[in-house]
Write a protein that holds these residues in place. Structure first.
Motif, PDB file in Angstrom:
ATOM      1  N   ASP A   1     -61.920 -67.008  60.601  1.00 13.04           N
ATOM      2  CA  ASP A   1     -63.089 -67.149  61.471  1.00 13.04           C
ATOM      3  C   ASP A   1     -62.634 -67.772  62.794  1.00 13.04           C
ATOM      4  O   ASP A   1     -62.292 -68.949  62.855  1.00 13.04           O
ATOM      5  CB  ASP A   1     -64.133 -68.040  60.779  1.00 13.04           C
ATOM      6  CG  ASP A   1     -65.423 -68.178  61.571  1.00 13.04           C
ATOM      7  OD1 ASP A   1     -65.352 -68.413  62.800  1.00 13.04           O
ATOM      8  OD2 ASP A   1     -66.499 -68.056  60.964  1.00 13.04           O
ATOM      9  N   GLU A   2     -62.640 -66.964  63.862  1.00  8.71           N
ATOM     10  CA  GLU A   2     -62.056 -67.428  65.126  1.00  8.71           C
ATOM     11  C   GLU A   2     -62.814 -68.598  65.736  1.00  8.71           C
ATOM     12  O   GLU A   2     -62.203 -69.516  66.300  1.00  8.71           O
ATOM     13  CB  GLU A   2     -61.953 -66.293  66.155  1.00  8.71           C
ATOM     14  CG  GLU A   2     -61.176 -66.752  67.358  1.00  8.71           C
ATOM     15  CD  GLU A   2     -60.891 -65.666  68.368  1.00  8.71           C
ATOM     16  OE1 GLU A   2     -60.318 -66.021  69.410  1.00  8.71           O
ATOM     17  OE2 GLU A   2     -61.228 -64.505  68.140  1.00  8.71           O
ATOM     18  N   LYS A   3     -64.129 -68.595  65.619  1.00 16.13           N
ATOM     19  CA  LYS A   3     -64.917 -69.710  66.162  1.00 16.13           C
ATOM     20  C   LYS A   3     -64.516 -71.018  65.486  1.00 16.13           C
ATOM     21  O   LYS A   3     -64.285 -72.030  66.157  1.00 16.13           O
ATOM     22  CB  LYS A   3     -66.413 -69.428  65.967  1.00 16.13           C
ATOM     23  CG  LYS A   3     -67.296 -70.467  66.625  1.00 16.13           C
ATOM     24  CD  LYS A   3     -68.760 -70.175  66.408  1.00 16.13           C
ATOM     25  CE  LYS A   3     -69.585 -71.307  67.004  1.00 16.13           C
ATOM     26  NZ  LYS A   3     -70.965 -71.277  66.581  1.00 16.13           N
ATOM     27  N   LYS A   4     -64.414 -71.001  64.155  1.00 13.37           N
ATOM     28  CA  LYS A   4     -64.014 -72.208  63.423  1.00 13.37           C
ATOM     29  C   LYS A   4     -62.560 -72.576  63.722  1.00 13.37           C
ATOM     30  O   LYS A   4     -62.215 -73.744  63.801  1.00 13.37           O
ATOM     31  CB  LYS A   4     -64.191 -72.009  61.914  1.00 13.37           C
ATOM     32  CG  LYS A   4     -65.621 -72.088  61.426  1.00 13.37           C
ATOM     33  CD  LYS A   4     -66.321 -73.385  61.779  1.00 13.37           C
ATOM     34  CE  LYS A   4     -65.746 -74.598  61.066  1.00 13.37           C
ATOM     35  NZ  LYS A   4     -66.385 -75.857  61.496  1.00 13.37           N
ATOM     36  N   LEU A   5     -61.718 -71.557  63.896  1.00  9.02           N
ATOM     37  CA  LEU A   5     -60.310 -71.794  64.217  1.00  9.02           C
ATOM     38  C   LEU A   5     -60.181 -72.531  65.544  1.00  9.02           C
ATOM     39  O   LEU A   5     -59.422 -73.497  65.665  1.00  9.02           O
ATOM     40  CB  LEU A   5     -59.566 -70.458  64.269  1.00  9.02           C
ATOM     41  CG  LEU A   5     -58.050 -70.487  64.185  1.00  9.02           C
ATOM     42  CD1 LEU A   5     -57.566 -71.177  62.928  1.00  9.02           C
ATOM     43  CD2 LEU A   5     -57.492 -69.070  64.247  1.00  9.02           C
ATOM     44  N   ARG A   6     -60.952 -72.100  66.530  1.00  5.80           N
ATOM     45  CA  ARG A   6     -60.942 -72.766  67.844  1.00  5.80           C
ATOM     46  C   ARG A   6     -61.448 -74.204  67.728  1.00  5.80           C
ATOM     47  O   ARG A   6     -60.891 -75.113  68.334  1.00  5.80           O
ATOM     48  CB  ARG A   6     -61.794 -71.999  68.849  1.00  5.80           C
ATOM     49  CG  ARG A   6     -61.140 -70.746  69.388  1.00  5.80           C
ATOM     50  CD  ARG A   6     -62.054 -70.024  70.369  1.00  5.80           C
ATOM     51  NE  ARG A   6     -61.470 -68.814  70.863  1.00  5.80           N
ATOM     52  CZ  ARG A   6     -60.686 -68.725  71.934  1.00  5.80           C
ATOM     53  NH1 ARG A   6     -60.373 -69.817  72.611  1.00  5.80           N
ATOM     54  NH2 ARG A   6     -60.195 -67.569  72.325  1.00  5.80           N
ATOM     55  N   GLU A   7     -62.512 -74.385  66.944  1.00  5.87           N
ATOM     56  CA  GLU A   7     -63.060 -75.739  66.756  1.00  5.87           C
ATOM     57  C   GLU A   7     -62.050 -76.648  66.068  1.00  5.87           C
ATOM     58  O   GLU A   7     -61.865 -77.804  66.468  1.00  5.87           O
ATOM     59  CB  GLU A   7     -64.345 -75.669  65.918  1.00  5.87           C
ATOM     60  CG  GLU A   7     -65.548 -75.143  66.657  1.00  5.87           C
ATOM     61  CD  GLU A   7     -66.760 -74.980  65.756  1.00  5.87           C
ATOM     62  OE1 GLU A   7     -66.767 -75.568  64.642  1.00  5.87           O
ATOM     63  OE2 GLU A   7     -67.695 -74.259  66.152  1.00  5.87           O
TER      64      GLU A   7
ATOM     65  N   THR B   1     -52.113 -69.778  72.831  1.00  2.00           N
ATOM     66  CA  THR B   1     -53.378 -69.063  73.024  1.00  2.00           C
ATOM     67  C   THR B   1     -54.545 -69.983  73.369  1.00  2.00           C
ATOM     68  O   THR B   1     -55.315 -69.694  74.289  1.00  2.00           O
ATOM     69  CB  THR B   1     -53.731 -68.274  71.739  1.00  2.00           C
ATOM     70  OG1 THR B   1     -52.618 -67.483  71.354  1.00  2.00           O
ATOM     71  CG2 THR B   1     -54.929 -67.375  71.961  1.00  2.00           C
ATOM     72  N   TYR B   2     -54.677 -71.095  72.639  1.00  2.57           N
ATOM     73  CA  TYR B   2     -55.873 -71.933  72.759  1.00  2.57           C
ATOM     74  C   TYR B   2     -55.697 -73.200  73.587  1.00  2.57           C
ATOM     75  O   TYR B   2     -56.692 -73.777  74.015  1.00  2.57           O
ATOM     76  CB  TYR B   2     -56.363 -72.351  71.362  1.00  2.57           C
ATOM     77  CG  TYR B   2     -56.768 -71.217  70.460  1.00  2.57           C
ATOM     78  CD1 TYR B   2     -57.424 -70.089  70.950  1.00  2.57           C
ATOM     79  CD2 TYR B   2     -56.512 -71.271  69.089  1.00  2.57           C
ATOM     80  CE1 TYR B   2     -57.792 -69.052  70.111  1.00  2.57           C
ATOM     81  CE2 TYR B   2     -56.891 -70.245  68.241  1.00  2.57           C
ATOM     82  CZ  TYR B   2     -57.530 -69.138  68.756  1.00  2.57           C
ATOM     83  OH  TYR B   2     -57.904 -68.126  67.922  1.00  2.57           O
ATOM     84  N   LEU B   3     -54.473 -73.664  73.770  1.00  2.00           N
ATOM     85  CA  LEU B   3     -54.274 -74.966  74.431  1.00  2.00           C
ATOM     86  C   LEU B   3     -54.756 -74.927  75.880  1.00  2.00           C
ATOM     87  O   LEU B   3     -54.368 -74.054  76.651  1.00  2.00           O
ATOM     88  CB  LEU B   3     -52.806 -75.380  74.383  1.00  2.00           C
ATOM     89  CG  LEU B   3     -52.520 -76.808  74.840  1.00  2.00           C
ATOM     90  CD1 LEU B   3     -52.980 -77.817  73.796  1.00  2.00           C
ATOM     91  CD2 LEU B   3     -51.042 -77.009  75.131  1.00  2.00           C
ATOM     92  N   GLU B   4     -55.585 -75.898  76.223  1.00  2.00           N
ATOM     93  CA  GLU B   4     -56.054 -76.041  77.603  1.00  2.00           C
ATOM     94  C   GLU B   4     -55.166 -77.064  78.297  1.00  2.00           C
ATOM     95  O   GLU B   4     -55.128 -78.227  77.905  1.00  2.00           O
ATOM     96  CB  GLU B   4     -57.514 -76.495  77.612  1.00  2.00           C
ATOM     97  CG  GLU B   4     -58.466 -75.473  77.026  1.00  2.00           C
ATOM     98  CD  GLU B   4     -59.876 -76.017  76.845  1.00  2.00           C
ATOM     99  OE1 GLU B   4     -60.176 -77.108  77.371  1.00  2.00           O
ATOM    100  OE2 GLU B   4     -60.667 -75.347  76.162  1.00  2.00           O
ATOM    101  N   LYS B   5     -54.443 -76.608  79.331  1.00  2.00           N
ATOM    102  CA  LYS B   5     -53.538 -77.493  80.072  1.00  2.00           C
ATOM    103  C   LYS B   5     -53.340 -76.964  81.473  1.00  2.00           C
ATOM    104  O   LYS B   5     -53.524 -75.771  81.728  1.00  2.00           O
ATOM    105  CB  LYS B   5     -52.186 -77.621  79.352  1.00  2.00           C
ATOM    106  CG  LYS B   5     -51.359 -76.357  79.329  1.00  2.00           C
ATOM    107  CD  LYS B   5     -50.073 -76.554  78.581  1.00  2.00           C
ATOM    108  CE  LYS B   5     -48.820 -76.634  79.370  1.00  2.00           C
ATOM    109  NZ  LYS B   5     -48.625 -76.023  80.619  1.00  2.00           N
ATOM    110  N   ASP B   6     -52.979 -77.846  82.376  1.00  2.00           N
ATOM    111  CA  ASP B   6     -52.621 -77.416  83.724  1.00  2.00           C
ATOM    112  C   ASP B   6     -51.220 -76.828  83.688  1.00  2.00           C
ATOM    113  O   ASP B   6     -50.405 -77.185  82.829  1.00  2.00           O
ATOM    114  CB  ASP B   6     -52.664 -78.601  84.699  1.00  2.00           C
ATOM    115  CG  ASP B   6     -54.089 -79.130  84.883  1.00  2.00           C
ATOM    116  OD1 ASP B   6     -55.037 -78.325  84.754  1.00  2.00           O
ATOM    117  OD2 ASP B   6     -54.239 -80.331  85.151  1.00  2.00           O
ATOM    118  N   GLU B   7     -50.942 -75.959  84.643  1.00  2.00           N
ATOM    119  CA  GLU B   7     -49.645 -75.266  84.644  1.00  2.00           C
ATOM    120  C   GLU B   7     -48.466 -76.228  84.717  1.00  2.00           C
ATOM    121  O   GLU B   7     -47.431 -76.001  84.099  1.00  2.00           O
ATOM    122  CB  GLU B   7     -49.594 -74.288  85.834  1.00  2.00           C
ATOM    123  CG  GLU B   7     -48.500 -73.249  85.707  1.00  2.00           C
ATOM    124  CD  GLU B   7     -48.538 -72.210  86.809  1.00  2.00           C
ATOM    125  OE1 GLU B   7     -47.440 -71.735  87.180  1.00  2.00           O
ATOM    126  OE2 GLU B   7     -49.622 -71.886  87.297  1.00  2.00           O
ATOM    127  N   ALA B   8     -48.628 -77.312  85.460  1.00  2.00           N
ATOM    128  CA  ALA B   8     -47.525 -78.270  85.634  1.00  2.00           C
ATOM    129  C   ALA B   8     -47.324 -79.179  84.421  1.00  2.00           C
ATOM    130  O   ALA B   8     -46.277 -79.801  84.265  1.00  2.00           O
ATOM    131  CB  ALA B   8     -47.768 -79.127  86.870  1.00  2.00           C
TER     132      ALA B   8
END
Length: 197
Positions: free
Chosen positions: A74-80, A143-150
């Motif tokens: 379940d992608e929604k749960k995977l992201r959570e 795929t999911y990690l939110e980070k700045d390019e630097a």
């Protein structure tokens, strides 16, 4: 339930500390480290800090488990679950990394006693530690990690992965070299688990 969750987190850090002491030595592994800016109080807390020379490993531990729905795809749960287990640990680790590399800040133990290092830290590597195996987390970080390019990537390890690394990479410089290479080559090598790497 809350007590169980708290104990699970503390047990994860206890076990990880034992593994890191085997590599870095008792005097170079610090738990529950406070990073303090003069007169402005604490900037952040580090679950565990291992230091050798001018390099450090920052470990941020989360006891969030992968839910059954996420394991079934379940992608929604995977992201959570990823957000609760990896993203939150990474965000905290990134803040810790900036604070530790800033030479104007001080490090202190939980009871307020200053930690004096032989050399100031010029680089720190972030490990997001989970108590359970987290399948395909290497792919999910890309795929999911939110980070700045630097910003640097973290490495995500389960306690089992950390045990294996501490067993085979007993020299702290070899351990750090492996962590650095894994972080620098994120996206270049592909594997489903740490054993493959």
């Amino acid at each position: 339930k809350e007590t169980s969750f708290k104990n699970r987190g503390e047990a994860t850090v206890d076990i990880a500390q034992e593994f890191l002491i085997k590599v870095f030595g008792k005097n170079n592994v610090y738990r529950e480290v406070r990073v303090i800016r003069d007169k402005k109080g604490d900037i952040t807390d580090i679950d565990m800090l291992a230091v050798i020379g001018n390099k450090a490993v920052i470990i941020q531990s989360k006891s969030k488990k992968l839910t059954t729905l996420a394991q079934r795809g379940d992608e929604k749960k995977l992201r959570e679950d990823f957000k609760g287990a990896i993203q939150s640990a990474y965000d905290q680790g990134k803040k810790c990394r900036s604070a530790v590399v800033d030479k104007s800040n001080k490090l202190a133990s939980k009871d307020g006693k200053e930690i004096k290092l032989e050399e100031s830290i010029d680089d720190a590597y972030i490990i997001c530690l989970t108590s359970d195996s987290y399948p395909a987390v290497a792919h999910q970080i890309e795929t999911y990690l939110e980070k700045d390019e630097a910003d640097p990537y973290p490495i995500s390890l389960s306690l089992f992965d950390l045990d294996i690394l501490a067993f085979y990479l007993k020299d702290p410089f070899e351990f750090l070299y492996y962590i650095r290479q894994r972080i620098n080559l994120t996206g270049y090598f592909k594997a489903n688990d740490e054993m493959t790497f």
